[in-house]
Design a protein around this motif. Structure first.
Motif, PDB file in Angstrom:
ATOM      1  N   GLN A 112     -13.311  51.498 -14.602  1.00 50.57           N
ATOM      2  CA  GLN A 112     -14.048  50.173 -14.949  1.00 50.57           C
ATOM      3  C   GLN A 112     -13.354  49.191 -14.614  1.00 50.57           C
ATOM      4  OE1 GLN A 112     -14.332  50.749 -19.386  1.00 50.57           O
ATOM      5  NE2 GLN A 112     -15.637  52.446 -19.204  1.00 50.57           N
ATOM      6  N   ARG A 113     -12.196  48.836 -14.703  1.00 46.33           N
ATOM      7  CA  ARG A 113     -11.218  47.916 -14.075  1.00 46.33           C
ATOM      8  C   ARG A 113     -11.397  47.837 -12.605  1.00 46.33           C
ATOM      9  NH1 ARG A 113      -7.460  45.500 -17.448  1.00 46.33           N
ATOM     10  NH2 ARG A 113      -7.332  43.840 -15.777  1.00 46.33           N
ATOM     11  N   GLY A 114     -11.324  49.025 -11.897  1.00 44.91           N
ATOM     12  CA  GLY A 114     -11.264  49.148 -10.454  1.00 44.91           C
ATOM     13  C   GLY A 114     -12.335  48.751  -9.521  1.00 44.91           C
ATOM     14  N   GLY A 115     -13.384  49.299 -10.349  1.00 45.71           N
ATOM     15  CA  GLY A 115     -14.669  49.376  -9.739  1.00 45.71           C
ATOM     16  C   GLY A 115     -14.852  50.885  -8.805  1.00 45.71           C
ATOM     17  N   PRO A 116     -16.132  50.972  -8.541  1.00 47.37           N
ATOM     18  CA  PRO A 116     -16.352  52.381  -7.761  1.00 47.37           C
ATOM     19  C   PRO A 116     -15.279  52.954  -6.890  1.00 47.37           C
ATOM     20  CG  PRO A 116     -18.332  50.577  -7.839  1.00 47.37           C
ATOM     21  CD  PRO A 116     -17.161  49.932  -8.099  1.00 47.37           C
ATOM     22  N   TYR A 117     -15.041  54.236  -7.044  1.00 49.63           N
ATOM     23  CA  TYR A 117     -14.043  54.865  -6.351  1.00 49.63           C
ATOM     24  C   TYR A 117     -14.384  56.034  -5.703  1.00 49.63           C
ATOM     25  CZ  TYR A 117      -9.336  57.438  -5.981  1.00 49.63           C
ATOM     26  OH  TYR A 117      -8.359  58.016  -5.581  1.00 49.63           O
TER      27      TYR A 117
ATOM     28  N   GLN B 168      -5.685  52.905  -7.162  1.00 44.88           N
ATOM     29  CA  GLN B 168      -6.407  53.212  -8.262  1.00 44.88           C
ATOM     30  C   GLN B 168      -5.496  53.909  -9.126  1.00 44.88           C
ATOM     31  OE1 GLN B 168      -9.281  52.454  -9.085  1.00 44.88           O
ATOM     32  NE2 GLN B 168      -9.379  53.467 -11.149  1.00 44.88           N
ATOM     33  N   ARG B 169      -4.478  54.480  -8.551  1.00 44.23           N
ATOM     34  CA  ARG B 169      -3.338  55.278  -9.345  1.00 44.23           C
ATOM     35  C   ARG B 169      -2.564  54.171 -10.384  1.00 44.23           C
ATOM     36  NH1 ARG B 169      -0.655  58.971  -4.934  1.00 44.23           N
ATOM     37  NH2 ARG B 169      -0.595  57.143  -3.814  1.00 44.23           N
ATOM     38  N   VAL B 170      -2.355  53.088  -9.752  1.00 42.20           N
ATOM     39  CA  VAL B 170      -1.441  51.840 -10.318  1.00 42.20           C
ATOM     40  C   VAL B 170      -2.220  51.598 -11.780  1.00 42.20           C
ATOM     41  CG1 VAL B 170      -0.354  49.900 -10.180  1.00 42.20           C
ATOM     42  CG2 VAL B 170      -0.147  51.416  -8.259  1.00 42.20           C
TER      43      VAL B 170
END
Length: 223
Positions: A215-220, A13-15
């Motif tokens: 939004q790009r990665g999905g739920p976190y 997610q950090r990337v």
């Protein structure tokens, strides 16, 4: 085109967040964890033998390890933003936090996670007191004191500067986000004892690029 092999609820997610901060175009290939073991799927091993995430493809090369990826992207695409263009004391300071996040802080949080899972795992009733005893002893004697030491150290550091790398937001803050989110979710980071760290998390969660990355990665799930 940059490709991020993104595993849900992971360091990758950090990337995504860094790429959003830099305004660099990229594609996301999303992977889900095994619902029973929470392990990464075997498909990731086709990209890298260890099958871990994050993994990044750029210009025909595979990059692994979040610290190395963050430094590469900031150095390659930052153009002086979020990462000093020239080597020197400031770059060394930021590089310190890239390594500290995974080399010093994250192992303690992983230990806490492992012992929590062992404590909650099914076991014969005769063995449960032994497991709880070992967990309590290790937690009280090592994990909790060490976490307190590190979180107090970070709290003190943010008393001297707004961000980890100084007065300006940088790639170091992106790298430090995951272990601090994990500390807040798993215990150890207390708002009353660590108000600056708590404010740091509030501030990064409000950044537009952070929201776009979600939004790009999905739920976190921060834990």
């Amino acid at each position: 085109m940059i490709v991020v092999h993104h595993l849900e609820n992971s360091r990758s997610q950090r990337v995504l967040w860094l790429l959003e901060e830099l305004g660099v175009s990229y594609e996301v290939h999303r992977y889900s964890r095994d619902p029973a073991t929470l392990e990464a799927p075997p498909e990731l091993r086709r990209i890298h033998p260890l099958g871990k995430s994050p993994l990044l493809e750029d210009e025909g090369q595979i990059w692994a390890e979040s610290g190395a990826i963050v430094e590469y992207l900031a150095d390659r695409y930052g153009r002086g933003r979020l990462w000093p263009a020239e080597d020197g004391p400031q770059r060394q300071q930021l590089r310190y936090w890239l390594h500290y996040a995974e080399g010093s802080l994250m192992p303690l949080l992983l230990l806490r996670l492992v012992f929590d899972r062992v404590r909650k795992a099914p076991a014969p009733w005769l063995v449960r007191p032994v497991i709880r005893g070992v967990d309590d002893k290790v937690s009280r004697a090592f994990i909790s004191p060490q976490l307190d030491l590190h979180l107090d150290y970070l709290e003190s550091h943010l008393g001297r500067s707004t961000w980890f790398g100084g007065d300006s937001f940088s790639a170091a803050d992106i790298q430090m986000s995951f272990p601090l989110e994990a500390a807040a979710a798993r215990g150890g980071l207390e708002s009353s004892r660590h108000p600056r760290l708590d404010a740091f998390l509030v501030a990064i969660h409000q950044r537009p690029a952070y929201q776009r990355a979600l939004q790009r990665g999905g739920p976190y799930a921060y834990a």
